[in-house]
Motif scaffolding. Structure first.
Motif, mmCIF file in Angstrom:
data_model
loop_
_atom_site.group_PDB
_atom_site.id
_atom_site.type_symbol
_atom_site.label_atom_id
_atom_site.label_comp_id
_atom_site.label_asym_id
_atom_site.label_seq_id
_atom_site.Cartn_x
_atom_site.Cartn_y
_atom_site.Cartn_z
ATOM 1 N N ARG A 306 0.827 -1.194 0.000
ATOM 2 C CA ARG A 306 0.000 0.000 0.000
ATOM 3 C C ARG A 306 0.870 1.255 0.000
ATOM 4 N NH1 ARG A 306 -0.815 2.020 5.292
ATOM 5 N NH2 ARG A 306 0.626 0.993 6.716
ATOM 6 N N ALA A 307 0.243 2.343 -0.315
ATOM 7 C CA ALA A 307 0.917 3.646 -0.255
ATOM 8 C C ALA A 307 0.821 4.180 1.171
ATOM 9 C CB ALA A 307 0.265 4.617 -1.226
ATOM 10 N N THR A 308 1.877 4.880 1.589
ATOM 11 C CA THR A 308 1.928 5.387 2.970
ATOM 12 C C THR A 308 2.314 6.866 2.970
ATOM 13 O OG1 THR A 308 4.284 4.959 3.260
ATOM 14 C CG2 THR A 308 2.776 3.139 3.741
ATOM 15 N N GLU A 309 2.111 7.468 4.149
ATOM 16 C CA GLU A 309 2.537 8.870 4.290
ATOM 17 C C GLU A 309 4.019 8.984 4.598
ATOM 18 O OE1 GLU A 309 0.234 11.201 7.015
ATOM 19 O OE2 GLU A 309 -1.613 10.770 5.925
ATOM 20 N N THR A 310 4.570 7.912 5.193
ATOM 21 C CA THR A 310 5.964 7.981 5.636
ATOM 22 C C THR A 310 6.918 7.826 4.457
ATOM 23 O OG1 THR A 310 5.896 5.617 6.069
ATOM 24 C CG2 THR A 310 5.407 7.077 7.916
ATOM 25 N N ARG A 311 8.081 8.427 4.571
ATOM 26 C CA ARG A 311 9.147 8.344 3.555
ATOM 27 C C ARG A 311 8.663 8.547 2.123
ATOM 28 N NH1 ARG A 311 13.231 4.910 6.893
ATOM 29 N NH2 ARG A 311 11.793 4.374 8.507
ATOM 30 N N PRO A 312 8.183 9.727 1.829
ATOM 31 C CA PRO A 312 7.690 9.989 0.465
ATOM 32 C C PRO A 312 8.771 9.690 -0.581
ATOM 33 C CG PRO A 312 7.302 11.884 1.893
ATOM 34 C CD PRO A 312 8.082 10.914 2.699
ATOM 35 N N GLY A 313 8.361 9.073 -1.674
ATOM 36 C CA GLY A 313 9.292 8.767 -2.759
ATOM 37 C C GLY A 313 10.061 7.475 -2.581
ATOM 38 N N ARG A 314 9.865 6.815 -1.395
ATOM 39 C CA ARG A 314 10.639 5.611 -1.108
ATOM 40 C C ARG A 314 9.777 4.363 -1.212
ATOM 41 N NH1 ARG A 314 16.186 5.192 1.026
ATOM 42 N NH2 ARG A 314 16.944 7.124 0.130
ATOM 43 N N VAL A 315 10.401 3.254 -1.642
ATOM 44 C CA VAL A 315 9.723 1.963 -1.641
ATOM 45 C C VAL A 315 10.421 1.084 -0.612
ATOM 46 C CG1 VAL A 315 9.071 -0.052 -3.016
ATOM 47 C CG2 VAL A 315 9.194 2.217 -4.090
ATOM 48 N N GLU A 316 9.636 0.519 0.306
ATOM 49 C CA GLU A 316 10.211 -0.361 1.333
ATOM 50 C C GLU A 316 9.531 -1.712 1.296
ATOM 51 O OE1 GLU A 316 11.996 2.359 4.881
ATOM 52 O OE2 GLU A 316 10.099 1.319 5.222
ATOM 53 N N MET A 317 10.303 -2.747 1.664
ATOM 54 C CA MET A 317 9.728 -4.095 1.690
ATOM 55 C C MET A 317 9.909 -4.712 3.064
ATOM 56 S SD MET A 317 10.185 -7.271 -0.945
ATOM 57 C CE MET A 317 11.879 -7.717 -0.574
ATOM 58 N N GLN A 318 8.798 -5.233 3.563
ATOM 59 C CA GLN A 318 8.806 -6.084 4.753
ATOM 60 C C GLN A 318 9.332 -7.437 4.297
ATOM 61 O OE1 GLN A 318 6.886 -4.874 7.633
ATOM 62 N NE2 GLN A 318 7.701 -6.591 8.834
ATOM 63 N N THR A 319 10.470 -7.865 4.828
ATOM 64 C CA THR A 319 11.061 -9.100 4.293
ATOM 65 C C THR A 319 10.479 -10.325 4.966
ATOM 66 O OG1 THR A 319 12.863 -9.222 5.891
ATOM 67 C CG2 THR A 319 13.231 -7.853 3.933
ATOM 68 N N LEU A 320 10.773 -11.473 4.376
ATOM 69 C CA LEU A 320 10.303 -12.752 4.921
ATOM 70 C C LEU A 320 10.788 -12.970 6.342
ATOM 71 C CD1 LEU A 320 10.849 -15.166 1.894
ATOM 72 C CD2 LEU A 320 8.675 -14.430 2.889
ATOM 73 N N PHE A 321 11.912 -12.338 6.656
ATOM 74 C CA PHE A 321 12.519 -12.562 7.977
ATOM 75 C C PHE A 321 12.086 -11.515 8.983
ATOM 76 C CE2 PHE A 321 15.326 -13.819 4.506
ATOM 77 C CZ PHE A 321 15.252 -15.204 4.668
ATOM 78 N N GLY A 322 11.101 -10.715 8.610
ATOM 79 C CA GLY A 322 10.570 -9.749 9.565
ATOM 80 C C GLY A 322 11.294 -8.417 9.564
ATOM 81 N N GLY A 323 12.331 -8.267 8.731
ATOM 82 C CA GLY A 323 13.025 -6.990 8.662
ATOM 83 C C GLY A 323 12.393 -6.078 7.614
ATOM 84 N N ARG A 324 13.013 -4.939 7.383
ATOM 85 C CA ARG A 324 12.564 -4.025 6.342
ATOM 86 C C ARG A 324 13.768 -3.645 5.504
ATOM 87 N NH1 ARG A 324 7.664 -1.810 7.707
ATOM 88 N NH2 ARG A 324 7.890 -0.041 6.330
ATOM 89 N N ARG A 325 13.552 -3.529 4.201
ATOM 90 C CA ARG A 325 14.662 -2.994 3.404
ATOM 91 C C ARG A 325 14.121 -2.051 2.334
ATOM 92 N NH1 ARG A 325 15.720 -5.184 -1.823
ATOM 93 N NH2 ARG A 325 14.883 -7.275 -2.170
ATOM 94 N N ILE A 326 14.990 -1.132 1.971
ATOM 95 C CA ILE A 326 14.620 -0.190 0.914
ATOM 96 C C ILE A 326 14.758 -0.898 -0.435
ATOM 97 C CG2 ILE A 326 15.413 1.880 -0.278
ATOM 98 C CD1 ILE A 326 16.047 3.031 2.494
ATOM 99 N N VAL A 327 13.747 -0.747 -1.275
ATOM 100 C CA VAL A 327 13.798 -1.288 -2.641
ATOM 101 C C VAL A 327 14.109 -0.115 -3.564
ATOM 102 C CG1 VAL A 327 12.508 -2.452 -4.459
ATOM 103 C CG2 VAL A 327 12.111 -3.065 -2.058
ATOM 104 N N ASP A 328 15.366 0.023 -3.886
ATOM 105 C CA ASP A 328 15.810 1.173 -4.669
ATOM 106 C C ASP A 328 15.686 0.858 -6.156
ATOM 107 O OD1 ASP A 328 16.739 3.730 -4.763
ATOM 108 O OD2 ASP A 328 18.466 3.313 -3.490
ATOM 109 N N MET A 329 15.870 1.869 -6.978
ATOM 110 C CA MET A 329 16.024 1.606 -8.396
ATOM 111 C C MET A 329 17.453 1.169 -8.650
ATOM 112 S SD MET A 329 14.147 4.448 -10.596
ATOM 113 C CE MET A 329 13.908 3.967 -12.285
#
Lengths: 339, 339
Positions: A306-329
């Motif tokens: 979904r789209a969020t208000e936080t970190r405009p312009g950024r794509v983040e992924m909740q990983t399988l291991f419960g972490g988060r990472r930035i999905v950059d170009m």
């Protein structure tokens, strides 16, 4: 009468040999309206007050020219239809320009043309005009195809990445990375035997079904070069929103996952040719998802984030291991000449 | 920010490098409307009852990429505008798709893009959408450009080769063969020093001026690949008329005549990129000729012959020596990659 089995420079020269090639291989199959230098076209949808014309172009240089699930012709027709469809346009007409390397097999050309005609017909689109050029051996790589599409955007429809709002739901119509993985396997550099097929498909009918069921769709993008990651980054940037996706729900075939693990590739960056991502207000998400799943090209549809208000312009992924990472170009891409 | 001086495969990959190249080199100059995957366009002329949309495409592979009088970008814009104009369409929008060989100079791309933008602006046309692909070294020859044009044919206008009638007068807008001769000289295989320049020019304004002065114009063709000979043969075939031309009145520069004599070439088959031939009923011929001559791109206009009832489908020339010869279509062409 065309007797040659291979294309020669004479077939690009503007003389009788060119006419024979064009008439037998191209116009006999595409059956464009009229034989003037231009197509002359009418469609009542174009003259509805408030309707807009959509226009898009793409060059195709994919190697190999034929691969499991498609060929350069199918990808050219589908890719251009999809660029129209994700903007909410109903595709009407295509042009097709061929740059052919001397020595190209006429039989290959015929297969590519047949594939284009079949795909266009299924999508309800006409290939109305074209061009062929021939270059000497070594001045091109087999065959390049450039398609341009014209469609009509009905009045009041305005899909645009800039319209995405926080809370909107992201949906894809099927598994990610099939095209990139199939091309990689088809190049034969890897001693891998797979059943991978490109997802190459025209998505015009799918988009119309979704828009009928969920007219509030904000924006859609086909996730071609640069994969889902590039499409999402572009949308996040245009809308000034953050985008969160969840790795656990990303649709992914086991073969693609396996190939990526072996080769250290990331399926988020693999090219697709029949996969789109769209954003829809949450209240319309169930209807949009159901409309997709009711069609073969959307059978594997899933809500991915979904789209969020936080970190405009950024794509983040909740990983399988419960972490988060930035999905950059990516700066470049994992594979050249994927389309 | 684009720091590279040469294009690499990364610039075709769908990632950040591609975006930098596209934004700095292409969209900064073409300034297309909007940043979606497609252009969204409106023009009141398209919704006039009876108006038709015209669409045409052409791939350009000319070598050298830059030559006296033009470059691949100018020829791509002019060629597509001319294909619209000779059918009576007012050109509105162009797409431009680039296939770039790895190693291509960014400075060359910038010159080509500037040339396209200037030519489009002068013709009153907008380049509204585009695409770039990069292929490895040796998989293309520098740069290929494919342009597609969309225009509008006003209600009631119906130029078509099939409408030519015996007695109609054939007019060209200027000297023959300048483009073919200039390309040949520019390739440098001949140790010839010439002042030859391509005739590369957009003919949209010229066609509008002619149609205003002589609304009865039957048909027009731009005499590109295959030269005037191919255009006339095609028209004779489509109309089922004979065509007679007179060698003594064909406009031809002394340099082109000289080059053809030295090399044994026939100027009737040399490519043109800013030269059209049209047929008009005899009573409107003076007005059509005067309208052409009033414009710079028609300053060298001349009546060169007429349609006849005899020998339908054939083109014949009254020679300088008082004989007659058939002007057939060549099988191939004298020069490859002329456009």
């Amino acid at each position: 009468m065309l007797r040659d089995t291979h294309v020669t420079l004479a077939h690009g020269g503007g003389g009788q040999a060119m006419r024979d090639l064009i008439e037998e291989v191209f116009t006999a199959v595409f059956a464009p309206p009229g034989m003037e230098d231009q197509a002359r076209l009418e469609d009542p949808r174009l003259t509805v007050p408030g309707a807009r014309l959509a226009m898009t172009t793409d060059g195709f240089v994919v190697t190999p020219i034929e691969f499991p699930g498609g060929d350069i012709g199918k990808i050219a027709v589908c890719g251009t239809i999809n660029d129209l469809a994700v903007g909410g346009a109903e595709p009407l007409w295509l042009s097709a320009a061929f740059i052919i390397e001397e020595g190209c097999e006429v039989a290959l050309l015929r297969r590519v043309v047949a594939s284009m005609a079949a795909e266009a017909q299924a999508a309800g689109v006409r290939i109305v005009t074209g061009d062929t050029k021939v270059v000497g051996r070594g001045a091109a790589d087999g065959l390049f195809v450039t398609t341009t599409g014209v469609g009509v955007i009905p009045p009041g429809r305005d899909l645009a990445a800039g319209r995405i709002r926080p809370g909107d739901v992201a949906i894809v119509n099927g598994p990610l990375g099939d095209h990139g993985a199939a091309i990689l396997a088809a190049r034969g550099d890897l001693a891998l035997s797979t059943d991978l097929r490109s997802d190459c498909a025209a998505l015009g009918h799918l988009m119309e079904a979704v828009l009928a069921a969920a007219p509030g769709v904000r924006a859609a993008r086909d996730a071609t070069r640069g994969g889902l990651a590039a499409a999402l980054n572009e949308m996040a940037g245009a809308a000034g929103v953050g985008i969160e996706i969840d790795e656990a729900v990303l649709p992914l075939r086991a073969e693609v996952r396996g190939l990526c693990e072996i080769l250290g590739l990331d399926p988020l960056y693999l090219a697709n040719e029949g996969t789109l991502v769209l954003f829809v207000p949450p209240e319309e998400a169930p209807a949009a998802l159901a409309a997709m799943q009711a069609r073969p090209e959307g059978a594997g549809a899933a809500i991915i984030g979904r789209a969020t208000e936080t970190r405009p312009g950024r794509v983040e992924m909740q990983t399988l291991f419960g972490g988060r990472r930035i999905v950059d170009m990516l700066v470049g891409e994992q594979l050249p000449r994927i389309c």
